[in-house]
Each structure stands twice: as C-alpha cells, then as structure tokens.
Design a protein around this motif. Structure first.
Motif, PDB file in Angstrom:
ATOM      1  N   ASN A  34     -10.845  -7.290   6.725  1.00 24.25           N
ATOM      2  CA  ASN A  34      -9.729  -8.183   7.215  1.00 24.25           C
ATOM      3  C   ASN A  34      -8.430  -7.087   7.309  1.00 24.25           C
ATOM      4  OD1 ASN A  34     -11.219 -10.653   6.832  1.00 24.25           O
ATOM      5  ND2 ASN A  34     -10.537 -10.525   4.668  1.00 24.25           N
ATOM      6  N   GLY A  35      -8.800  -5.893   7.545  1.00 24.31           N
ATOM      7  CA  GLY A  35      -7.899  -4.952   7.930  1.00 24.31           C
ATOM      8  C   GLY A  35      -7.198  -4.186   6.789  1.00 24.31           C
ATOM      9  N   PHE A  36      -7.608  -4.529   5.658  1.00 20.29           N
ATOM     10  CA  PHE A  36      -7.251  -3.735   4.614  1.00 20.29           C
ATOM     11  C   PHE A  36      -7.709  -2.294   4.510  1.00 20.29           C
ATOM     12  CE2 PHE A  36      -5.703  -7.825   3.380  1.00 20.29           C
ATOM     13  CZ  PHE A  36      -4.792  -7.820   2.211  1.00 20.29           C
ATOM     14  N   SER A  37      -7.102  -1.391   3.852  1.00 21.15           N
ATOM     15  CA  SER A  37      -7.561   0.033   3.541  1.00 21.15           C
ATOM     16  C   SER A  37      -7.512   0.437   2.221  1.00 21.15           C
ATOM     17  CB  SER A  37      -6.630   0.947   4.545  1.00 21.15           C
ATOM     18  OG  SER A  37      -5.447   0.777   4.142  1.00 21.15           O
ATOM     19  N   PHE A  38      -8.333   1.302   1.834  1.00 15.43           N
ATOM     20  CA  PHE A  38      -8.063   1.974   0.524  1.00 15.43           C
ATOM     21  C   PHE A  38      -6.954   2.270   0.033  1.00 15.43           C
ATOM     22  CE2 PHE A  38     -12.528   2.527   1.608  1.00 15.43           C
ATOM     23  CZ  PHE A  38     -13.256   1.647   0.470  1.00 15.43           C
ATOM     24  N   TYR A  39      -6.158   2.179  -0.958  1.00 16.57           N
ATOM     25  CA  TYR A  39      -4.995   2.618  -1.442  1.00 16.57           C
ATOM     26  C   TYR A  39      -4.849   4.133  -1.729  1.00 16.57           C
ATOM     27  CZ  TYR A  39      -0.903   3.378  -4.465  1.00 16.57           C
ATOM     28  OH  TYR A  39       0.224   3.802  -4.970  1.00 16.57           O
ATOM     29  N   VAL A  40      -3.989   5.004  -0.999  1.00 19.25           N
ATOM     30  CA  VAL A  40      -4.014   6.323  -1.393  1.00 19.25           C
ATOM     31  C   VAL A  40      -2.597   6.418  -2.323  1.00 19.25           C
ATOM     32  CG1 VAL A  40      -3.870   8.742  -0.525  1.00 19.25           C
ATOM     33  CG2 VAL A  40      -5.407   6.923   0.453  1.00 19.25           C
ATOM     34  N   ASP A  41      -2.877   6.790  -3.358  1.00 19.79           N
ATOM     35  CA  ASP A  41      -1.380   7.163  -4.286  1.00 19.79           C
ATOM     36  C   ASP A  41      -0.685   8.252  -3.738  1.00 19.79           C
ATOM     37  OD1 ASP A  41      -2.395   9.289  -5.764  1.00 19.79           O
ATOM     38  OD2 ASP A  41      -3.250   8.117  -7.146  1.00 19.79           O
ATOM     39  N   VAL A  42       0.466   8.673  -4.540  1.00 17.10           N
ATOM     40  CA  VAL A  42       1.524   9.723  -3.933  1.00 17.10           C
ATOM     41  C   VAL A  42       0.891  10.910  -4.107  1.00 17.10           C
ATOM     42  CG1 VAL A  42       3.575   8.504  -4.400  1.00 17.10           C
ATOM     43  CG2 VAL A  42       2.643   9.534  -6.138  1.00 17.10           C
ATOM     44  N   LEU A  43      -0.249  10.975  -5.094  1.00 12.28           N
ATOM     45  CA  LEU A  43      -1.063  12.394  -5.363  1.00 12.28           C
ATOM     46  C   LEU A  43      -1.997  12.517  -4.259  1.00 12.28           C
ATOM     47  CD1 LEU A  43      -1.046  12.286  -9.248  1.00 12.28           C
ATOM     48  CD2 LEU A  43       0.753  13.568  -7.636  1.00 12.28           C
ATOM     49  N   GLY A  44      -2.371  11.630  -3.229  1.00 15.74           N
ATOM     50  CA  GLY A  44      -3.482  11.612  -2.484  1.00 15.74           C
ATOM     51  C   GLY A  44      -4.731  11.331  -2.935  1.00 15.74           C
ATOM     52  N   LYS A  45      -4.630  10.521  -4.126  1.00 20.97           N
ATOM     53  CA  LYS A  45      -6.025   9.956  -4.553  1.00 20.97           C
ATOM     54  C   LYS A  45      -6.286   9.053  -4.055  1.00 20.97           C
ATOM     55  CE  LYS A  45      -8.573   8.805  -8.792  1.00 20.97           C
ATOM     56  NZ  LYS A  45      -8.614   8.020  -9.859  1.00 20.97           N
ATOM     57  N   LYS A  46      -7.421   8.613  -3.209  1.00 20.62           N
ATOM     58  CA  LYS A  46      -7.828   7.322  -2.868  1.00 20.62           C
ATOM     59  C   LYS A  46      -8.580   6.395  -3.907  1.00 20.62           C
ATOM     60  CE  LYS A  46     -11.641   6.078  -0.030  1.00 20.62           C
ATOM     61  NZ  LYS A  46     -12.787   6.369   1.015  1.00 20.62           N
ATOM     62  N   HIS A  47      -8.213   5.402  -4.034  1.00 17.74           N
ATOM     63  CA  HIS A  47      -8.560   4.304  -4.887  1.00 17.74           C
ATOM     64  C   HIS A  47      -9.643   3.174  -4.654  1.00 17.74           C
ATOM     65  CE1 HIS A  47      -5.696   5.300  -8.299  1.00 17.74           C
ATOM     66  NE2 HIS A  47      -4.829   5.769  -7.252  1.00 17.74           N
ATOM     67  N   ASN A  48     -10.891   3.282  -5.038  1.00 18.24           N
ATOM     68  CA  ASN A  48     -11.847   2.522  -4.363  1.00 18.24           C
ATOM     69  C   ASN A  48     -11.878   1.114  -4.801  1.00 18.24           C
ATOM     70  OD1 ASN A  48     -12.947   4.499  -3.039  1.00 18.24           O
ATOM     71  ND2 ASN A  48     -13.885   5.573  -4.719  1.00 18.24           N
ATOM     72  N   ASP A  49     -11.033   0.625  -5.759  1.00 18.16           N
ATOM     73  CA  ASP A  49     -10.817  -0.516  -6.415  1.00 18.16           C
ATOM     74  C   ASP A  49      -9.532  -1.352  -6.142  1.00 18.16           C
ATOM     75  OD1 ASP A  49      -9.429   1.123  -7.874  1.00 18.16           O
ATOM     76  OD2 ASP A  49     -10.142   0.099  -9.698  1.00 18.16           O
ATOM     77  N   PHE A  50      -8.610  -0.656  -5.072  1.00 17.92           N
ATOM     78  CA  PHE A  50      -7.343  -1.309  -4.739  1.00 17.92           C
ATOM     79  C   PHE A  50      -7.448  -1.026  -3.257  1.00 17.92           C
ATOM     80  CE2 PHE A  50      -2.675  -1.497  -4.936  1.00 17.92           C
ATOM     81  CZ  PHE A  50      -2.387  -2.531  -5.485  1.00 17.92           C
ATOM     82  N   PHE A  51      -6.612  -1.891  -2.694  1.00 17.72           N
ATOM     83  CA  PHE A  51      -6.558  -2.044  -1.177  1.00 17.72           C
ATOM     84  C   PHE A  51      -5.384  -2.793  -0.811  1.00 17.72           C
ATOM     85  CE2 PHE A  51     -10.899  -3.416  -2.643  1.00 17.72           C
ATOM     86  CZ  PHE A  51     -11.625  -2.323  -2.507  1.00 17.72           C
ATOM     87  N   ILE A  52      -4.905  -2.179   0.405  1.00 19.51           N
ATOM     88  CA  ILE A  52      -3.389  -2.546   1.027  1.00 19.51           C
ATOM     89  C   ILE A  52      -3.381  -2.769   2.397  1.00 19.51           C
ATOM     90  CG2 ILE A  52      -2.255  -1.448  -0.746  1.00 19.51           C
ATOM     91  CD1 ILE A  52      -1.638   1.015   1.221  1.00 19.51           C
TER      92      ILE A  52
END
Length: 159
Positions: A34-52
């Motif tokens: 539905n157009g969400f993407s993986f969350y990438v935190d301020v350190l550049g780490k991609k989170h596979n369980d959180f979407f924005i």
C-alpha cells in the motif's frame, strides 16, 4: 497520555508529525503493498519490522489525538503515562492542577500546580479514551469511549 493517529484507506495508523511532514507508521508487512516503505533510522539501519509512508493531510480520512483519562472514585483524572508497564507495576499515575481536588483525593505536590497520585489498577473504575480531531479535521467533534474495569488490563497490553 496523548498519541496521534490517522485513518487512511479504511485503516488506522499511528501518525508522526514533524512540522509539515506527516508519516504513517505500521508494523504490518502487508502495508508494503500500500505504498509503505521500510523504516530507516538516523543511523541508516533498515528495519524489516517497521514501515512508514509519507502523506499529506488531504490524503487522510481523519487525523486525531487519543488521550486516555481515568475514572477514580467517581472523578475523571488525566494520566502521566499509560502502557503495558502499568500492568506490571499494578498502578497508574494520576495528576491534577486543582488544589482542592488534590487535597480531597490525597494527591502529593510534585511541583507548583502539579499534584500526583499513584493509584492501584484495581481501584480504577474505567478508562476514558478521548479522540480529539487535529490538523484539518479539528472542527469535527471530540468523541469518548469508555473502557470498562474488566477490559483495562487487555487495553493496556495493546498500548
């Protein structure tokens, strides 16, 4: 306790607001379709369980804050914070700015005009979930939902 939410495409999401930037938050991988993407935190780490997903106000069906108050001894009080930890601690922190109310219910003075009391969960009569429309929806009426005493522990688990 106040948290922002938005209704978008018949679903409810937590809403993060930073100035004009609005982001819907999800933990459901199906939202990637539905157009969400993986969350990438301020350190550049991609989170596979959180979407924005970034959205505009006009994309939303509704945006609102949820504030949860407590009914204690027949009176409604604001809470300092609510969450699953309240089940573990077995208490809820209530506060008031009203000296007369604070004295009546034996609150202690935390600072000027702030009175606090720790109350055992079993003494809470109910929770009141208040939906307060925000952004372009602020002209809509506020709604209230009662969470009965028997439902409080399950409600807190989901926060």
């Amino acid at each position: 306790m106040i948290t922002n939410y938005a209704k978008y495409n018949n679903n409810v999401y937590k809403l993060d607001m930073d100035g004009d930037i609005l982001e819907l938050m999800s933990e459901d991988p199906a939202d990637l379709e539905n157009g969400f993407s993986f969350y990438v935190d301020v350190l550049g780490k991609k989170h596979n369980d959180f979407f924005i997903k970034r959205v505009k106000t006009e994309d939303l069906d509704l945006a609102y804050n949820i504030k949860v108050n407590v009914i204690y001894k027949g009176e409604e009080f604001e809470t300092l914070s609510l969450g699953p930890f309240n089940n573990q601690e077995g208490t809820v922190s209530l506060f008031t700015n009203d000296y007369v109310v604070a004295k009546k219910f034996d609150f202690y003075k935390q600072e000027q005009f702030v009175f606090v009391k720790e109350v055992p969960l079993q003494e809470i009569e109910s929770l009141i979930e208040i939906h307060i429309p925000i952004l372009d929806f602020r002209e809509l009426p506020t709604s209230r939902k009662v969470i009965k005493r028997t439902e409080i522990k399950n409600y807190l688990k989901k926060l």
